[in-house]
Enzyme design. Structure first.
Site, PDB file in Angstrom:
ATOM      1  N   ALA A  31       0.856  -1.181   0.000  1.00  0.00           N
ATOM      2  CA  ALA A  31       0.000   0.000   0.000  1.00  0.00           C
ATOM      3  C   ALA A  31       0.891   1.230   0.000  1.00  0.00           C
ATOM      4  O   ALA A  31       2.077   1.143   0.330  1.00  0.00           O
ATOM      5  CB  ALA A  31      -0.865  -0.021   1.254  1.00  0.00           C
TER       6      ALA A  31
ATOM      7  N   GLY B  76       0.594  -5.296   0.728  1.00  0.00           N
ATOM      8  CA  GLY B  76      -0.563  -5.372  -0.169  1.00  0.00           C
ATOM      9  C   GLY B  76      -0.197  -5.938  -1.530  1.00  0.00           C
ATOM     10  O   GLY B  76      -1.042  -6.541  -2.194  1.00  0.00           O
TER      11      GLY B  76
ATOM     12  N   GLU C 281      -0.357  -9.526  -0.976  1.00  0.00           N
ATOM     13  CA  GLU C 281      -1.769  -9.878  -0.735  1.00  0.00           C
ATOM     14  C   GLU C 281      -2.540  -9.936  -2.054  1.00  0.00           C
ATOM     15  O   GLU C 281      -3.348 -10.840  -2.268  1.00  0.00           O
ATOM     16  CB  GLU C 281      -2.387  -8.876   0.245  1.00  0.00           C
TER      17      GLU C 281
ATOM     18  N   GLU D 141       4.217  -5.586   7.127  1.00  0.00           N
ATOM     19  CA  GLU D 141       3.360  -4.616   7.827  1.00  0.00           C
ATOM     20  C   GLU D 141       3.740  -4.461   9.306  1.00  0.00           C
ATOM     21  O   GLU D 141       3.646  -3.364   9.865  1.00  0.00           O
ATOM     22  CB  GLU D 141       1.892  -5.050   7.727  1.00  0.00           C
TER      23      GLU D 141
HETATM   24  N1  T1G Z   1       4.618   3.568   0.139  1.00  0.00           N
HETATM   25  C1  T1G Z   1       5.084   4.798  -0.176  1.00  0.00           C
HETATM   26  N2  T1G Z   1       6.385   5.060  -0.543  1.00  0.00           N
HETATM   27  C2  T1G Z   1       7.209   4.017  -0.597  1.00  0.00           C
HETATM   28  C3  T1G Z   1       6.783   2.694  -0.274  1.00  0.00           C
HETATM   29  C4  T1G Z   1       5.415   2.494   0.091  1.00  0.00           C
HETATM   30  N3  T1G Z   1       4.929   1.281   0.383  1.00  0.00           N
HETATM   31  N4  T1G Z   1       7.854   1.879  -0.403  1.00  0.00           N
HETATM   32  C5  T1G Z   1       8.884   2.649  -0.796  1.00  0.00           C
HETATM   33  N5  T1G Z   1       8.515   3.925  -0.915  1.00  0.00           N
HETATM   34  C6  T1G Z   1       9.349   5.054  -1.347  1.00  0.00           C
HETATM   35  C7  T1G Z   1      10.499   5.347  -0.383  1.00  0.00           C
HETATM   36  O1  T1G Z   1      10.119   6.213   0.633  1.00  0.00           O
HETATM   37  C8  T1G Z   1      11.529   5.977  -1.315  1.00  0.00           C
HETATM   38  O2  T1G Z   1      11.153   7.314  -1.518  1.00  0.00           O
HETATM   39  C9  T1G Z   1      11.313   5.221  -2.619  1.00  0.00           C
HETATM   40  O3  T1G Z   1       9.996   4.669  -2.541  1.00  0.00           O
HETATM   41  C10 T1G Z   1      12.286   4.095  -2.813  1.00  0.00           C
HETATM   42  O4  T1G Z   1      12.292   3.286  -1.665  1.00  0.00           O
HETATM   43  C11 T1G Z   1      -2.695  -3.346   2.871  1.00  0.00           C
HETATM   44  C12 T1G Z   1      -1.097  -2.281   5.019  1.00  0.00           C
HETATM   45  C13 T1G Z   1      10.330  -1.895  -1.728  1.00  0.00           C
HETATM   46  C14 T1G Z   1      12.185  -3.017  -0.584  1.00  0.00           C
HETATM   47  O5  T1G Z   1       6.427  -2.018   3.973  1.00  0.00           O
HETATM   48  O6  T1G Z   1      10.605  -2.047   1.958  1.00  0.00           O
HETATM   49  O7  T1G Z   1       0.862  -2.927   2.204  1.00  0.00           O
HETATM   50  O8  T1G Z   1      13.108   8.427  -0.523  1.00  0.00           O
HETATM   51  O9  T1G Z   1      14.645   3.813  -0.936  1.00  0.00           O
HETATM   52  O10 T1G Z   1      15.968   0.400  -1.034  1.00  0.00           O
HETATM   53  O11 T1G Z   1      -1.728  -5.021   4.110  1.00  0.00           O
HETATM   54  O12 T1G Z   1      11.126   0.517  -0.252  1.00  0.00           O
HETATM   55  O13 T1G Z   1      13.021   8.065  -2.955  1.00  0.00           O
HETATM   56  O14 T1G Z   1      11.465   9.708  -1.873  1.00  0.00           O
HETATM   57  O15 T1G Z   1      13.297   1.994   0.194  1.00  0.00           O
HETATM   58  O16 T1G Z   1      15.133  -0.198  -3.341  1.00  0.00           O
HETATM   59  C15 T1G Z   1       3.937  -2.696   3.088  1.00  0.00           C
HETATM   60  C16 T1G Z   1       8.115  -0.770   1.992  1.00  0.00           C
HETATM   61  C17 T1G Z   1       3.142  -1.446   3.117  1.00  0.00           C
HETATM   62  C18 T1G Z   1       7.451  -2.065   1.847  1.00  0.00           C
HETATM   63  C19 T1G Z   1      12.599  -1.009  -2.029  1.00  0.00           C
HETATM   64  N6  T1G Z   1       5.114  -2.524   2.279  1.00  0.00           N
HETATM   65  N7  T1G Z   1       9.176  -0.531   1.045  1.00  0.00           N
HETATM   66  O17 T1G Z   1      13.740  -0.689  -1.325  1.00  0.00           O
HETATM   67  O18 T1G Z   1      14.118   1.708  -2.163  1.00  0.00           O
HETATM   68  S1  T1G Z   1       1.737  -1.635   4.191  1.00  0.00           S
HETATM   69  C20 T1G Z   1       6.281  -2.190   2.793  1.00  0.00           C
HETATM   70  C21 T1G Z   1      10.366  -1.188   1.143  1.00  0.00           C
HETATM   71  C22 T1G Z   1       0.656  -2.612   3.307  1.00  0.00           C
HETATM   72  C23 T1G Z   1      -1.428  -3.966   3.297  1.00  0.00           C
HETATM   73  C24 T1G Z   1      -0.520  -3.086   4.054  1.00  0.00           C
HETATM   74  C25 T1G Z   1      11.430  -0.763   0.184  1.00  0.00           C
HETATM   75  C26 T1G Z   1      11.593  -1.692  -1.041  1.00  0.00           C
HETATM   76  P1  T1G Z   1      12.241   8.413  -1.724  1.00  0.00           P
HETATM   77  P2  T1G Z   1      13.652   2.708  -1.040  1.00  0.00           P
HETATM   78  P3  T1G Z   1      14.857   0.285  -1.984  1.00  0.00           P
END
Ligand code: T1G
Length: 700
Positions: free
Chosen positions: A62, A101, A104, A124
């Site tokens: 998400a 998500g 999911e 999450e």
């Molecule tokens: N939402 C918004 N921005 C995100 C994002 C996300 N999920 N993931 C990454 N970014 C932005 C980050 O801030 C950065 O921005 C850029 O993307 C690159 O990220 C319904 C509730 C995928 C392994 O927890 O673990 O789904 O600094 O530097 O090292 O059940 O990003 O460039 O402006 O980290 O290559 C669950 C989170 C959400 C994964 C890539 N998902 N992301 O790593 O790049 S909750 C996560 C990561 C959810 C559902 C629920 C990593 C990555 P900027 P980066 P990276």
């Protein structure tokens, strides 16, 4: 350009998500998915559907930035419900990371195929949340509770190979993924594979349903380090529902549990840290286009505890490293410790034996200093003594490659002075690792006055490559972390003199959420380390100095602030220490008094926050969130409290200002006077966050 495209490969429809950088499921993407899947459903020429993503990764979850706003329909569960209602085969084509998500929605497909390097997971929990769109219900149905619950509670992704073994994916496809996935879908249609929705699967739940005690056992063993956190307990309950109630009822409960966590303080703090960690790697006055220097090989000078751990960090990331010592004996000792550490990890099942051999093969021990000439980056980790460090850097200057990055692992010495001992101070900076260096994720990147932007970019880049969280800090005594720690230690010792005992001070801060208190931490690190430092700077610490003079250095001598039985790391209060403290108070004419937990917590934390404000004012840290990242990844600050500066804003700077004023008057210590920046912000009824808000552009 729309963020979701629908295209056709003859009878196969391809739903392509293209929302850089990580295809997060923002509102527009969810709307686009609803449209695309509806069209594919209604087009009779479409026999099957492939869900794929453009760019470097499949959907990474998400859009976390949307969690601060009221949820907007369609919700992800509605998108998945539509997909499950279509009745045509749907194949998820996963590359990069399918997370949260993203995983999911893949679980809402009938089949999942992946590129060899892909990873899948439900992180999450790391955001103080639980999987909110069916992960807690579909994953146990697909791979069994034994595999699903640990994945949900750790939040760590698993590689494609393991996912295939678990049954979380159906196939690993070589070559270009989308065309291969289209072929896979064609085969499903051609060979009329049965279409089973994951939500309808049950056989993998049955064994656990019949043995609820087994579930409790698994939950207990999978949730070890979750003290103080709300999300793990909620996730365990959600997975338990998969065994107890029908799918839709469980989903309804999960949604309300999710909303409660989303609006909770803990998740707000953990989401803040998610972005703070990424911001910390950006240096305001260094262009993101700055090209880092190439790093193919590293060298570490000094095979002591720190040097060994640093060398392991490079090897763990696949970077060959020379470990250089002055003599065979210390070198052998260092290499032995490294091998022992790896063997312990293999024994715990945290590393495969062949992988251990591969990493050991990347570490080349040597007593020839000249070996540094091969390295693109050199990290010096010798004894904390300025003259010795200057001598080492003088030698490095003579031998190292012209373009090499020269880093010192000093934890408090003047990096500029070290740089001045070379003719290339622009290539010198600090890379301050934390012990054990192969485990602790924090890396303070200390920027010298003359450190060149590409050298900084190289250190940050290599820091991330070896799995660290790099934070850029300026040169001052103790940089950010240790400088604030000093403010806390002074107050901790003062409270001992005034009436508290080590176990009371430690107990209060452990209850606040730290893994251990200042006195147990001192015993772990070795009281002699900071004793030597204090003596070198002419500083005193009444109680700690007496303990050290008595040879009580902590765990390593079985005695420090606490007693330790042989082979045990469990601190036990020592009546001798209590007597020493009471006598010292008497000698200083201090009438001892009870000190309650709240006072202890305030007196340990507020001076740190105050020092943090000074650090910001001096520009030693670029933003308050950098300080928070440092304390969470380096000093055990509880992540669900967001870090000292985030916490300060929650408490309110006005009350912290006032409390500090009282403390300063009480202790007659001007250092406790509210820092000008803190006082100013308090007067303006602002928080530390306001310092960056104005600079941060709103996200589209
Ligand atoms: N939402 C918004 N921005 C995100 C994002 C996300 N999920 N993931 C990454 N970014 C932005 C980050 O801030 C950065 O921005 C850029 O993307 C690159 O990220 C319904 C509730 C995928 C392994 O927890 O673990 O789904 O600094 O530097 O090292 O059940 O990003 O460039 O402006 O980290 O290559 C669950 C989170 C959400 C994964 C890539 N998902 N992301 O790593 O790049 S909750 C996560 C990561 C959810 C559902 C629920 C990593 C990555 P900027 P980066 P990276």
């Amino acid at each position: 350009m729309s963020v979701v495209e629908l295209c056709r490969e003859d009878e196969i429809a391809v739903v392509l998500v293209d929302n850089p950088p990580v295809n997060a499921l923002k509102h527009e993407v969810r709307v686009g998915l609803m449209d695309a899947f509806s069209q594919a459903r209604d087009d009779s020429a479409v026999a099957a559907i492939v869900l794929a993503c453009a760019g470097r990764t499949f959907i990474a979850g998400a859009d976390i930035t949307e969690f601060d706003k009221p949820p907007k329909a369609p919700h992800l569960s509605e998108v998945i419900a539509l997909m499950e209602s279509i009745g045509k085969p749907i194949v998820a084509a996963i590359h990069g990371t399918a997370l949260g998500g993203g995983f999911e929605i893949a679980l809402g497909c009938h089949f999942r195929v992946a590129a060899p390097g892909a990873r899948v997971g439900l992180p999450e929990i790391k955001l103080g949340l639980l999987p909110g769109a069916g992960g807690t219900q579909r994953l146990p149905r697909l791979i069994g509770v034994e595999k699903a619950l640990p994945m949900i509670l750790s939040g760590d992704p698993i590689p494609a190979k393991a996912a295939l073994q678990y049954g979380a994916i159906d196939s690993i496809l070589e070559g270009e993924l989308t065309p291969a996935a289209v072929e896979f879908a064609r085969r499903v249609v051609r060979e009329k594979w049965p279409l089973r929705r994951v939500r309808d699967l049950d056989e993998k739940l049955a064994p656990m349903r019949e043995d609820p005690a087994k579930f409790d056992e698994l939950a207990a063993s999978s949730s070890k380090r979750t003290r103080g956190l709300h999300a793990p307990a909620a996730a365990i309950e959600a997975v338990r529902w998969s065994l107890q109630v029908p799918f839709d009822e469980a989903e309804r409960r999960v949604r309300s549990a999710f909303q409660e966590l989303r609006q909770g303080e803990q998740s707000k703090a953990q989401r803040y840290i998610f972005f703070a960690e990424r911001e910390a790697a950006k240096v305001p006055d260094v262009s993101p286009a700055t090209r880092p220097r190439e790093v193919a090989r590293a060298a570490v000078i000094g095979a002591g505890t720190m040097g060994g751990g640093i060398a392991m960090s490079f090897a763990n990331a696949g970077i060959p490293v020379s470990l250089i010592e002055t003599g065979q004996e210390p070198l052998a000792r260092g290499l032995d410790t490294i091998a022992k550490n790896y063997r312990n990890t293999v024994k715990r099942g945290g590393l495969a034996a062949d992988e251990m051999e591969r990493r050991l093969g990347l570490i080349a021990g040597s007593t020839e200093f000249e070996r540094v000439a091969e390295a693109d980056i050199v990290v010096e980790a010798v004894f904390e003594e300025m003259e010795l460090k200057k001598r080492v850097f003088g030698e490095l200057d003579r031998i190292a490659k012209p373009n090499a990055v020269l880093a010192t692992n000093t934890s408090y010495l003047d990096v500029d002075a070290i740089g001045q001992s070379t003719k290339r101070p622009q290539s010198v900076l600090g890379m301050h690792f934390f012990s054990p260096a192969n485990v602790m994720r924090l890396l303070e990147v200390v920027r010298g006055e003359q450190t060149a932007p590409d050298v900084l970019a190289t250190a940050i880049g290599i820091g991330r490559r070896i799995g660290k969280v790099p934070v850029v800090v300026g040169v001052c005594h103790g940089f950010v972390g240790n400088r604030m720690l000093r403010a806390r230690s002074i107050e901790a010792e003062r409270m001992l003199l005034e009436g508290a005992l080590p176990q009371e001070v430690d107990g209060a801060i452990v209850e606040f959420g730290f893994p251990m208190g200042p006195f147990a931490m001192g015993d772990l690190a070795g009281l002699d380390v900071s004793w030597r430092m204090r003596k070198a700077q002419g500083l005193k610490s009444e109680i700690a100095d007496q303990l050290c003079e008595a040879g009580r250095f902590g765990q390593k001598t079985g005695k420090g602030f606490y007693l330790y039985e042989a082979g045990s790391r469990t601190p036990r209060p020592d009546p001798d220490v209590e007597n020493l403290i009471v006598e010292t108070s008497a000698r200083h004419g201090v009438a001892r008094r009870p000190i309650d937990k709240q006072e202890i917590v305030e007196r340990l934390i507020y001076p740190m926050i105050n020092e943090g404000a000074r650090i910001l004012e001096e520009g030693i840290a670029a933003r308050p969130s950098d300080i928070d990242v440092i304390w969470i990844y380096g000093y055990g600050w509880p992540v669900w409290r967001g870090g000292p500066m985030f916490y300060a804003d929650r408490v309110g700077l006005a009350s912290i200002r006032d409390r500090l004023g009282e403390m300063a008057a009480h202790s007659k210590d001007e250092r406790l006077e509210p820092a000008p920046m803190l006082a100013r912000l308090a007067d303006d009824r602002r928080g530390f966050a306001s310092l960056v808000e104005s600079k941060k552009a709103p996200r589209q």
